[in-house]
Design an enzyme around this catalytic site. Structure first.
Site, PDB file in Angstrom:
ATOM      1  CB  ALA A   1     -15.885 -16.170 -13.573  1.00 24.51           C
TER       2      ALA A   1
ATOM      3  N   GLY B   1      -1.700   2.142   0.955  1.00 30.61           N
ATOM      4  CA  GLY B   1      -1.987   2.310  -0.470  1.00 30.61           C
ATOM      5  C   GLY B   1      -1.599   3.691  -0.959  1.00 30.61           C
TER       6      GLY B   1
ATOM      7  CD  GLN C   1     -13.753  -9.887  -1.165  1.00 32.30           C
ATOM      8  OE1 GLN C   1     -13.375  -9.873  -2.321  1.00 32.30           O
ATOM      9  NE2 GLN C   1     -14.688  -9.062  -0.716  1.00 32.30           N
TER      10      GLN C   1
ATOM     11  CB  THR D   1      -3.711  -1.965  -0.969  1.00 35.51           C
ATOM     12  OG1 THR D   1      -5.022  -2.209  -1.514  1.00 35.51           O
ATOM     13  CG2 THR D   1      -2.781  -1.627  -2.119  1.00 35.51           C
TER      14      THR D   1
ATOM     15  CB  ALA E   1      10.709  -7.185   7.511  1.00 36.29           C
TER      16      ALA E   1
ATOM     17  CG  ASP F   1      -8.125  -2.710  -3.600  1.00 34.85           C
ATOM     18  OD1 ASP F   1      -8.768  -3.726  -3.290  1.00 34.85           O
ATOM     19  OD2 ASP F   1      -8.456  -1.565  -3.255  1.00 34.85           O
TER      20      ASP F   1
ATOM     21  CG  HIS G   1     -14.988  -5.401   5.363  1.00 30.46           C
ATOM     22  ND1 HIS G   1     -16.255  -4.913   5.166  1.00 30.46           N
ATOM     23  CD2 HIS G   1     -14.145  -4.366   5.159  1.00 30.46           C
ATOM     24  CE1 HIS G   1     -16.192  -3.621   4.870  1.00 30.46           C
ATOM     25  NE2 HIS G   1     -14.925  -3.267   4.860  1.00 30.46           N
TER      26      HIS G   1
ATOM     27  N   GLY H   1      -3.198   6.487  -1.247  1.00 33.69           N
ATOM     28  CA  GLY H   1      -3.598   7.600  -0.374  1.00 33.69           C
ATOM     29  C   GLY H   1      -2.534   7.811   0.694  1.00 33.69           C
TER      30      GLY H   1
HETATM   31  P1  ADP Z   1      -4.960   3.808   0.964  1.00 34.63           P
HETATM   32  O1  ADP Z   1      -3.680   4.247   1.554  1.00 34.63           O
HETATM   33  O2  ADP Z   1      -5.254   2.356   1.230  1.00 34.63           O
HETATM   34  O3  ADP Z   1      -5.142   4.244  -0.465  1.00 34.63           O
HETATM   35  P2  ADP Z   1      -6.741   5.899   1.775  1.00 34.63           P
HETATM   36  O4  ADP Z   1      -6.942   6.454   0.407  1.00 34.63           O
HETATM   37  O5  ADP Z   1      -7.916   5.779   2.675  1.00 34.63           O
HETATM   38  O6  ADP Z   1      -6.114   4.461   1.789  1.00 34.63           O
HETATM   39  O7  ADP Z   1      -5.627   6.806   2.461  1.00 34.63           O
HETATM   40  C1  ADP Z   1      -5.155   6.481   3.745  1.00 34.63           C
HETATM   41  C2  ADP Z   1      -4.819   7.748   4.466  1.00 34.63           C
HETATM   42  O8  ADP Z   1      -3.779   8.438   3.775  1.00 34.63           O
HETATM   43  C3  ADP Z   1      -5.945   8.773   4.551  1.00 34.63           C
HETATM   44  O9  ADP Z   1      -6.866   8.490   5.566  1.00 34.63           O
HETATM   45  C4  ADP Z   1      -5.165  10.030   4.833  1.00 34.63           C
HETATM   46  O10 ADP Z   1      -4.750  10.060   6.189  1.00 34.63           O
HETATM   47  C5  ADP Z   1      -3.925   9.835   3.969  1.00 34.63           C
HETATM   48  N1  ADP Z   1      -4.116  10.505   2.676  1.00 34.63           N
HETATM   49  C6  ADP Z   1      -4.932  10.146   1.683  1.00 34.63           C
HETATM   50  N2  ADP Z   1      -4.902  11.019   0.665  1.00 34.63           N
HETATM   51  C7  ADP Z   1      -4.024  11.987   1.033  1.00 34.63           C
HETATM   52  C8  ADP Z   1      -3.550  13.201   0.414  1.00 34.63           C
HETATM   53  N3  ADP Z   1      -3.990  13.594  -0.786  1.00 34.63           N
HETATM   54  N4  ADP Z   1      -2.651  13.923   1.089  1.00 34.63           N
HETATM   55  C9  ADP Z   1      -2.201  13.541   2.295  1.00 34.63           C
HETATM   56  N5  ADP Z   1      -2.625  12.417   2.929  1.00 34.63           N
HETATM   57  C10 ADP Z   1      -3.521  11.644   2.320  1.00 34.63           C
HETATM   58  O1  F6P Z   2      -8.218  -1.928   1.113  1.00 32.04           O
HETATM   59  C1  F6P Z   2      -8.814  -1.529  -0.089  1.00 32.04           C
HETATM   60  C2  F6P Z   2     -10.251  -1.813  -0.011  1.00 32.04           C
HETATM   61  O2  F6P Z   2     -10.361  -3.124   0.377  1.00 32.04           O
HETATM   62  C3  F6P Z   2     -11.103  -1.576  -1.237  1.00 32.04           C
HETATM   63  O3  F6P Z   2     -11.061  -2.602  -2.158  1.00 32.04           O
HETATM   64  C4  F6P Z   2     -12.453  -1.383  -0.621  1.00 32.04           C
HETATM   65  O4  F6P Z   2     -13.353  -0.712  -1.400  1.00 32.04           O
HETATM   66  C5  F6P Z   2     -12.125  -0.596   0.599  1.00 32.04           C
HETATM   67  O5  F6P Z   2     -10.840  -1.023   0.992  1.00 32.04           O
HETATM   68  C6  F6P Z   2     -13.121  -0.722   1.682  1.00 32.04           C
HETATM   69  O6  F6P Z   2     -12.584  -0.344   2.884  1.00 32.04           O
HETATM   70  P1  F6P Z   2     -13.430   0.060   4.153  1.00 32.04           P
HETATM   71  O7  F6P Z   2     -14.668  -0.740   4.154  1.00 32.04           O
HETATM   72  O8  F6P Z   2     -12.517  -0.241   5.283  1.00 32.04           O
HETATM   73  O9  F6P Z   2     -13.711   1.517   4.000  1.00 32.04           O
END
Ligand code: ADP
Ligand code: F6P
Length: 325
Positions: free
Chosen positions: A186, A102, A257, A125, A22, A127, A255, A104
């Protein structure tokens, strides 16, 4: 804006491909070029790019995972990496970026925006743990996958009069477990947001239900409970078997899921969010996250979004508790 980038980051989720598609198609309508950045922020730092156009995003809407790959890039938390990424984007003519991931990943998008690369984030995500939005891409597909798998488990536990303790993904959140727990009927649901006592909330419940004539039981446990309390589903299963006399098995869904063809809900939501993200960049907006409120797609400031706290829907939790007799 003549050229934008798009990347997927963190754990993949079904519907990410529909969002990328998209983004590309909407950008084409606005006469913008799109650079696909492979492997998230890692690929941005390594200039791992692929040009995307209206034709090479064909045949991906129905595919799970992410065709432009994803990664975790720990060094992106450091200012030096973010500055380098902004320079790389500028050098390659990328004037704006869509980040699908997500919270992060949203932090990375916020940092890039602050250092001069306008970013719009899309919540992707399984979650559904992002505070500012009612919905994240992938949640519905994942719930359906869990439901199909646990329905299969039910066939066999019913045949053997057993109990099944099932670990569901969600390292920090119990939304998948709670919703799936209701959907599969459940007997007990254990999630990290709500304190629990295995005796009172699981064992007594199974014993009470058993006394009314039920012969098989499903206990849904979020992965986050293992991280918070250090108790595994195998340990729980052992304790349940000892204290209820019901033969009990543990299953970690894992995984499996996270994969699979996205549902209609995820394809449609991802398409709407992808389009909205490009509209925002085209309007000159930055540091925004596309969100869903009710059935409406709108947007939010990323900083504000990251400061919000998501709470569990207690009405839903109480509903689950009332009907799991
Ligand atoms: P999600 O985006 O699914 O929550 P992660 O928490 O693993 O997954 O974050 C994905 C990526 O985002 C990380 O590997 C990193 O590159 C970036 N990231 C996470 N936290 C931060 C942060 N505090 N500042 C900048 N980049 C971040
Ligand atoms: O994408 C989120 C998530 O599925 C969480 O629920 C889970 O704990 C995590 O990713 C696991 O990710 P990985 O095994 O890729 O580190």
């Amino acid at each position: 804006m003549n050229k934008i980038g798009v990347l997927t980051s963190g754990g993949d989720s079904p519907g990410m491909n529909a969002a990328v598609r998209a983004v590309v198609r909407t950008a084409c309508c606005k006469n913008m070029e799109v650079t696909g950045i492979r492997y998230g922020y890692k690929g941005l730092l390594e200039e791992d790019f692929v040009e995307l156009n209206m034709r090479n995003v064909c045949d991906i809407i129905h595919r799970g995972g992410t065709k432009i790959y994803t990664a975790r890039c720990p060094e992106f938390k450091y200012e030096e990496s973010v500055r380098k990424a902004v320079e790389i984007a500028k050098k390659n003519g990328i004037e704006g970026l869509v980040v699908i991931g997500g919270d992060g990943s949203f932090r990375g998008a916020r940092d890039l925006s602050n250092f001069g690369l306008p970013c719009v984030a899309i919540p992707g995500t399984i979650d559904n743990d992002i505070v500012c939005t009612d919905y994240t891409i992938g949640f519905d597909t994942c719930l359906n996958t869990i439901q199909h798998m646990v329905d299969r488990l039910r066939d066999t536990i019913e045949s053997h009069s057993r109990c099944s303790v099932v670990e569901v993904m969600g390292a920090r959140a119990g939304y998948l477990t709670l919703n799936a727990g209701i959907a599969v009927g459940a007997t007990a649901i254990v999630i990290p947001e709500i304190p629990y006592d295995i005796e009172k909330n699981v064992i007594e419940k199974i014993n009470r239900t058993k006394a009314t004539g039920k012969n098989h039981f499903i206990v849904m446990v979020a992965e986050g409970v293992r991280f918070r309390d250090g108790i595994t589903v195998e340990q729980m299963a052992k304790e349940i078997e000892e204290k209820t006399g019901v033969e009990t098995r543990a299953t970690v869904l894992g995984h499996i899921q996270r994969g699979g063809s996205p549902t209609v809900r995820d394809r449609v939501t991802a398409s709407q969010m992808g389009t909205k993200a490009v509209h925002l960049l085209h309007e000159g907006k930055s540091n925004r996250v596309v969100v869903m409120h009710g059935e409406t797609i709108t947007d939010h400031d990323i900083n504000e979004a990251l400061n919000m706290k998501k709470t569990i829907d207690m009405d839903l939790y109480n509903c689950a508790m009332e009907i799991s007799l």
